[in-house]
Design a protein around this motif. Structure first.
Motif, PDB file in Angstrom:
ATOM      1  N   GLY A  60      12.371  11.135   6.574  1.00 41.36           N
ATOM      2  CA  GLY A  60      11.536  10.675   5.466  1.00 41.36           C
ATOM      3  C   GLY A  60      11.616  11.657   4.316  1.00 41.36           C
ATOM      4  O   GLY A  60      12.699  12.112   3.950  1.00 41.36           O
ATOM      5  N   ALA A  61      10.449  12.028   3.802  1.00 41.29           N
ATOM      6  CA  ALA A  61      10.409  12.986   2.695  1.00 41.29           C
ATOM      7  C   ALA A  61      10.325  14.423   3.208  1.00 41.29           C
ATOM      8  O   ALA A  61      10.188  15.350   2.436  1.00 41.29           O
ATOM      9  CB  ALA A  61       9.203  12.666   1.812  1.00 41.29           C
ATOM     10  N   GLY A  62      10.412  14.636   4.533  1.00 45.43           N
ATOM     11  CA  GLY A  62      10.272  15.962   5.134  1.00 45.43           C
ATOM     12  C   GLY A  62       8.812  16.227   5.457  1.00 45.43           C
ATOM     13  O   GLY A  62       7.946  15.419   5.148  1.00 45.43           O
ATOM     14  N   ILE A 101       0.845  -1.204   0.000  1.00 44.97           N
ATOM     15  CA  ILE A 101       0.000   0.000   0.000  1.00 44.97           C
ATOM     16  C   ILE A 101       0.877   1.248   0.000  1.00 44.97           C
ATOM     17  O   ILE A 101       0.662   2.185  -0.758  1.00 44.97           O
ATOM     18  CB  ILE A 101      -0.937   0.023   1.239  1.00 44.97           C
ATOM     19  CG1 ILE A 101      -1.825  -1.213   1.262  1.00 44.97           C
ATOM     20  CG2 ILE A 101      -1.778   1.295   1.257  1.00 44.97           C
ATOM     21  CD1 ILE A 101      -2.543  -1.448   2.593  1.00 44.97           C
ATOM     22  N   GLU A 102       1.904   1.261   0.851  1.00 37.94           N
ATOM     23  CA  GLU A 102       2.753   2.453   0.999  1.00 37.94           C
ATOM     24  C   GLU A 102       3.697   2.636  -0.192  1.00 37.94           C
ATOM     25  O   GLU A 102       4.047   3.746  -0.546  1.00 37.94           O
ATOM     26  CB  GLU A 102       3.542   2.326   2.320  1.00 37.94           C
ATOM     27  CG  GLU A 102       4.474   3.463   2.623  1.00 37.94           C
ATOM     28  CD  GLU A 102       3.852   4.631   3.370  1.00 37.94           C
ATOM     29  OE1 GLU A 102       2.688   4.958   3.104  1.00 37.94           O
ATOM     30  OE2 GLU A 102       4.552   5.197   4.205  1.00 37.94           O
ATOM     31  N   GLY A 103       4.116   1.538  -0.811  1.00 39.05           N
ATOM     32  CA  GLY A 103       4.969   1.636  -1.993  1.00 39.05           C
ATOM     33  C   GLY A 103       6.458   1.555  -1.684  1.00 39.05           C
ATOM     34  O   GLY A 103       7.265   1.382  -2.581  1.00 39.05           O
ATOM     35  N   HIS A 104       6.833   1.740  -0.440  1.00 37.69           N
ATOM     36  CA  HIS A 104       8.236   1.568  -0.030  1.00 37.69           C
ATOM     37  C   HIS A 104       8.220   1.136   1.441  1.00 37.69           C
ATOM     38  O   HIS A 104       7.303   1.472   2.186  1.00 37.69           O
ATOM     39  CB  HIS A 104       9.057   2.843  -0.253  1.00 37.69           C
ATOM     40  CG  HIS A 104       8.329   4.097   0.092  1.00 37.69           C
ATOM     41  ND1 HIS A 104       8.296   4.601   1.353  1.00 37.69           N
ATOM     42  CD2 HIS A 104       7.562   4.917  -0.656  1.00 37.69           C
ATOM     43  CE1 HIS A 104       7.560   5.688   1.362  1.00 37.69           C
ATOM     44  NE2 HIS A 104       7.095   5.901   0.148  1.00 37.69           N
ATOM     45  N   PRO A 105       9.263   0.387   1.847  1.00 35.02           N
ATOM     46  CA  PRO A 105       9.164  -0.292   3.148  1.00 35.02           C
ATOM     47  C   PRO A 105       9.751   0.455   4.343  1.00 35.02           C
ATOM     48  O   PRO A 105       9.619   0.010   5.475  1.00 35.02           O
ATOM     49  CB  PRO A 105      10.002  -1.552   2.909  1.00 35.02           C
ATOM     50  CG  PRO A 105      11.051  -1.115   1.931  1.00 35.02           C
ATOM     51  CD  PRO A 105      10.441  -0.048   1.080  1.00 35.02           C
ATOM     52  N   ASP A 106      10.416   1.581   4.100  1.00 29.13           N
ATOM     53  CA  ASP A 106      11.296   2.128   5.147  1.00 29.13           C
ATOM     54  C   ASP A 106      10.573   2.805   6.303  1.00 29.13           C
ATOM     55  O   ASP A 106      11.201   3.114   7.321  1.00 29.13           O
ATOM     56  CB  ASP A 106      12.364   3.044   4.538  1.00 29.13           C
ATOM     57  CG  ASP A 106      11.821   4.004   3.506  1.00 29.13           C
ATOM     58  OD1 ASP A 106      10.758   3.730   2.925  1.00 29.13           O
ATOM     59  OD2 ASP A 106      12.450   5.042   3.275  1.00 29.13           O
ATOM     60  N   ASN A 107       9.268   3.049   6.197  1.00 29.42           N
ATOM     61  CA  ASN A 107       8.495   3.493   7.365  1.00 29.42           C
ATOM     62  C   ASN A 107       7.734   2.321   7.982  1.00 29.42           C
ATOM     63  O   ASN A 107       7.746   2.146   9.205  1.00 29.42           O
ATOM     64  CB  ASN A 107       7.460   4.576   6.998  1.00 29.42           C
ATOM     65  CG  ASN A 107       8.083   5.922   6.699  1.00 29.42           C
ATOM     66  OD1 ASN A 107       8.152   6.344   5.558  1.00 29.42           O
ATOM     67  ND2 ASN A 107       8.547   6.603   7.729  1.00 29.42           N
ATOM     68  N   VAL A 108       7.047   1.549   7.122  1.00 31.33           N
ATOM     69  CA  VAL A 108       6.184   0.496   7.692  1.00 31.33           C
ATOM     70  C   VAL A 108       6.997  -0.576   8.423  1.00 31.33           C
ATOM     71  O   VAL A 108       6.574  -1.073   9.467  1.00 31.33           O
ATOM     72  CB  VAL A 108       5.235  -0.158   6.646  1.00 31.33           C
ATOM     73  CG1 VAL A 108       4.194   0.815   6.179  1.00 31.33           C
ATOM     74  CG2 VAL A 108       5.968  -0.765   5.503  1.00 31.33           C
ATOM     75  N   TYR A 132      17.721  17.720  -3.603  1.00 29.35           N
ATOM     76  CA  TYR A 132      16.548  18.058  -4.440  1.00 29.35           C
ATOM     77  C   TYR A 132      15.397  18.560  -3.576  1.00 29.35           C
ATOM     78  O   TYR A 132      14.602  19.380  -3.991  1.00 29.35           O
ATOM     79  CB  TYR A 132      16.090  16.832  -5.237  1.00 29.35           C
ATOM     80  CG  TYR A 132      17.177  16.285  -6.125  1.00 29.35           C
ATOM     81  CD1 TYR A 132      17.487  16.909  -7.336  1.00 29.35           C
ATOM     82  CD2 TYR A 132      17.911  15.160  -5.742  1.00 29.35           C
ATOM     83  CE1 TYR A 132      18.504  16.412  -8.143  1.00 29.35           C
ATOM     84  CE2 TYR A 132      18.927  14.657  -6.558  1.00 29.35           C
ATOM     85  CZ  TYR A 132      19.217  15.286  -7.754  1.00 29.35           C
ATOM     86  OH  TYR A 132      20.223  14.812  -8.546  1.00 29.35           O
ATOM     87  N   ARG A 133      15.310  18.029  -2.371  1.00 34.12           N
ATOM     88  CA  ARG A 133      14.187  18.384  -1.497  1.00 34.12           C
ATOM     89  C   ARG A 133      14.447  19.672  -0.710  1.00 34.12           C
ATOM     90  O   ARG A 133      13.526  20.199  -0.086  1.00 34.12           O
ATOM     91  CB  ARG A 133      13.904  17.221  -0.534  1.00 34.12           C
ATOM     92  CG  ARG A 133      13.295  16.048  -1.271  1.00 34.12           C
ATOM     93  CD  ARG A 133      13.236  14.791  -0.462  1.00 34.12           C
ATOM     94  NE  ARG A 133      12.340  13.823  -1.094  1.00 34.12           N
ATOM     95  CZ  ARG A 133      12.174  12.585  -0.682  1.00 34.12           C
ATOM     96  NH1 ARG A 133      12.825  12.141   0.370  1.00 34.12           N
ATOM     97  NH2 ARG A 133      11.332  11.776  -1.307  1.00 34.12           N
ATOM     98  N   ALA A 134      15.711  20.135  -0.771  1.00 29.64           N
ATOM     99  CA  ALA A 134      16.084  21.312   0.023  1.00 29.64           C
ATOM    100  C   ALA A 134      15.237  22.524  -0.374  1.00 29.64           C
ATOM    101  O   ALA A 134      14.982  23.399   0.456  1.00 29.64           O
ATOM    102  CB  ALA A 134      17.568  21.598  -0.155  1.00 29.64           C
TER     103      ALA A 134
HETATM  104  N1  HSE Z   1      11.722   6.900   1.652  1.00 32.17           N
HETATM  105  C1  HSE Z   1      10.573   7.713   1.457  1.00 32.17           C
HETATM  106  C2  HSE Z   1      10.977   9.001   0.768  1.00 32.17           C
HETATM  107  C3  HSE Z   1       9.940   8.016   2.775  1.00 32.17           C
HETATM  108  O1  HSE Z   1      12.001   9.556   1.147  1.00 32.17           O
HETATM  109  O2  HSE Z   1      10.289   9.435  -0.138  1.00 32.17           O
HETATM  110  C4  HSE Z   1       8.713   8.849   2.661  1.00 32.17           C
HETATM  111  O3  HSE Z   1       7.595   8.152   2.973  1.00 32.17           O
END
Ligand code: HSE
Length: 310
Positions: A261-263, A134-141, A234-236
């Motif tokens: 995470g993604a901020g 569901i989340e699409g990536h495992p690093d939080n769940v 990139y997220r800065a």
């Molecule tokens: N690894 C993910 C990201 C975490 O950085 O986009 C955000 O849910």
């Protein structure tokens, strides 16, 4: 005040994903919990929600992430509840701040349905699998379910391969939560679809160093091990004063500082020392303040256990 009988409580921890170099692959649990209490519903055959705390005015009581996840379990098990329930949510994880609030909601929903339908799914296997899908990536769940620091959650057929790292002693997680949202979707869409071999090697070597440093308690290596070239720069643009904040937080004595995470939150890892924690917290707070951004600082632990059921 609900007068009906309480059946079970789930506590799901906040999480901080990536830890710099481990993009989409490494994450840790934090001792800040959303609680979900399931009660019998004497008045209705429906599932009804009560929501308190973070997002109480924004989250729908009819159509929310918990309920969407619940419906997926009903579908998977080809079964539906034959009674009504009240699901009371006490939310402490701020929404859209990179602290795993959506993972907590997804896991919470899966746990609720699984309980209601007689615990047919195994939490560390089926629920983890569904939550990652569901989340699409495992690093939080993964750290939310398993606790500690979880590294390299790799799917192999229907199973996940990962190593859970016991949090080093005397390590504190200082989290700065600014008062603005950052959508994970937007923060993912800004990332390039392809990266150079040079940047890939930069991150792979540091992510490898990150996990071995954590295993061997070489916290002095965290600064270099959390460096990253594939997402944070990139997220800065979404997080004012980020580079300055990184600089000042390290100068104040943190081992490492990364986007959570993604901020939009920031995670600093630091020695459990009153003086250092104070200095790091001040540096994080004042860096945002210089851009007129208010933030809340939380000094947290990395719990070895993930979800708590009682
Ligand atoms: N690894 C993910 C990201 C975490 O950085 O986009 C955000 O849910």
């Amino acid at each position: 005040m609900i007068k009906n009988k309480k059946l079970i409580t789930f506590k799901i921890p906040a999480t901080s994903a990536n830890i710099g170099s481990g993009f989409d692959s490494v994450g840790l649990a934090l001792n800040l919990y959303n609680e979900i209490h399931i009660y019998e519903n004497d008045n209705s055959k429906k599932i009804e929600f009560e929501i308190f705390g973070e997002g109480e005015n924004e989250i729908s009581k009819k159509d929310n992430m918990i309920y969407s996840a619940m419906k997926l379990v009903f579908k998977k098990l080809k079964s539906k509840p034959n009674k009504g329930y009240i699901i009371k949510c006490i939310n402490r994880i701020p929404l859209s701040r990179g602290l795993g609030s959506s993972s907590a909601a997804i896991i919470g929903g899966l746990l609720c349905s699984n309980f209601i339908l007689g615990n047919k799914l195994k939490i560390e296997k089926d629920i983890l699998n569904m939550a990652v899908q569901i989340e699409g990536h495992p690093d939080n769940v993964a750290p939310a379910i398993l606790g500690g620091i979880v590294s390299g959650v790799v799917k192999k057929e229907e199973d996940f391969k990962y190593i859970k790292i016991k949090p080093p002693k005397n390590l504190k997680a200082i989290v700065s939560i600014p008062d603005f949202y950052l959508s994970t979707e937007i923060a993912r869409n800004i990332l390039p679809k392809e990266i150079t071999r040079k940047d890939a090697i930069f991150n792979i070597s540091r992510a490898a160093l990150l996990t071995s440093a954590l295993f061997s308690n070489r916290l002095d290596l965290l600064e270099i091990a959390t460096e990253d070239k594939i997402h944070q720069d990139y997220r800065a643009k979404f997080i004012p004063n980020l580079n300055q904040l990184f600089k000042e937080t390290k100068k104040a004595g943190a081992y490492s500082v990364t986007i959570s995470g993604a901020g939009s939150s920031i995670l600093a890892l630091a020695k459990d020392d009153k003086n250092i924690i104070e200095k790091v917290s001040k540096a994080m707070h004042s860096s945002f303040k210089k851009k007129n951004i208010n933030s809340v600082i939380k000094v947290l632990n990395i719990p070895t256990k993930g979800i708590i059921i009682n």
